[in-house]
Design a protein around this motif. Sequence first.
Motif, mmCIF file in Angstrom:
data_model
loop_
_atom_site.group_PDB
_atom_site.id
_atom_site.type_symbol
_atom_site.label_atom_id
_atom_site.label_comp_id
_atom_site.label_asym_id
_atom_site.label_seq_id
_atom_site.Cartn_x
_atom_site.Cartn_y
_atom_site.Cartn_z
ATOM 1 N N SER A 176 0.751 -1.181 -0.024
ATOM 2 C CA SER A 176 0.120 0.093 -0.114
ATOM 3 C C SER A 176 0.887 1.268 0.008
ATOM 4 C CB SER A 176 -0.824 0.187 1.323
ATOM 5 O OG SER A 176 -1.753 1.157 1.427
ATOM 6 N N THR A 209 -5.756 -5.140 -2.491
ATOM 7 C CA THR A 209 -6.007 -3.706 -1.723
ATOM 8 C C THR A 209 -7.343 -3.759 -0.898
ATOM 9 O OG1 THR A 209 -6.854 -3.192 -3.901
ATOM 10 C CG2 THR A 209 -4.580 -2.756 -3.407
ATOM 11 N N ARG A 212 -6.982 -5.890 2.314
ATOM 12 C CA ARG A 212 -6.130 -5.257 3.375
ATOM 13 C C ARG A 212 -7.183 -4.184 4.134
ATOM 14 N NH1 ARG A 212 -3.824 -0.295 3.315
ATOM 15 N NH2 ARG A 212 -2.156 0.141 4.987
ATOM 16 N N THR A 213 -7.897 -3.218 3.181
ATOM 17 C CA THR A 213 -8.784 -2.384 3.766
ATOM 18 C C THR A 213 -9.613 -2.742 4.702
ATOM 19 O OG1 THR A 213 -8.295 -0.902 1.858
ATOM 20 C CG2 THR A 213 -10.567 -0.479 3.038
#
Length: 335
Positions: A176, A209, A212-213
């Motif tokens: 990130s 992504t 992870r968020t």
Amino acid sequence: MNSATKLRSTSMVGNILGNLTSEDTAQTIASVENPIADNFFVELPIAEIWRPKQQRLFFDPQEIEKLKIAIQEEGFRGAVLVTSLPPNSEALSQGFKYELVFGASRVTACEELDHEVIRAEIQELTPQQVRRIRFDENMVRKNLNAFEVLLGYLELMADEAETTPDVVEQELNQMSNSAKRGNGISEDIKTRLETYQAILDRYNGGKLTSFRTKLIKFRSLPDDVRQALDTGQIDASKALEIGGVKDDEDRDDLLSWIIDVNPPVKEIRQAKRQQAESKNTAKEKKPSPNMKRATTAVDGLSLLLKGDVLRKKNKQVGTILDQINDLVAQLQELT
């Protein structure tokens, strides 16, 4: 039957270790739950089966009760899956011989019915294989909430890369940060990130992504909301919806309402807006320090109007009143 009874292996592990599809996993589980003549099972003492911490954080008591009724009325169907404990396992010193791979609800139901043995299939599996099978079984049954699924993905990623979940999260953070700053990352990490994405692809789990968020959002949930999620009182979407409410009292009110009523997310958002509007209205009505000063001044003048001081001719009083009028005019110019 003796727990050391020799068993003929089924094709379960072969399915699990390949590139799994939902169909493969469903067939694997069905082969244990609905045994055919080619499969061999044993009756194992429940006291010899060690149950580790499960990926499922909450087991619905109603689910256990339904299982108990089914077992009483129809007998125990299918089997649970176990594997022999490794020689260095601490559980061996506690009298256990096998680790439960899946079937925790069924073992619990049989225990509560005072059954001493349970039908089981024994497979020789590595710890990584055990975690994969356990996760796949829960995914097929849709037994896991959204946060448990994310943690399951994280464990699989760590297994695949032969590292720890903490390291996986660190590498996702590097990914990130690299994207934000335009910095490069090492080839080793790139390779592992591709491995992590392949695991998500296997289960249609989306992009790294997004993974992870979501993980960060769930980890940041307040304790009361997290507990309600873990115990199955609210679902993941509603937990995330109220997780960002900072005021403890407001969040507690929303949480209690959601547990009692189970409203749709749309109504929860509306309730949050109403809470915010109510707070804004309260702030507007609350007098500022300057409003308090003005009120004090007006109250003081009102008392003077009722008395005799202003009725009498007094040059000094007149001068002070002129000054007050000048000050009021200055304040009006500021509006």
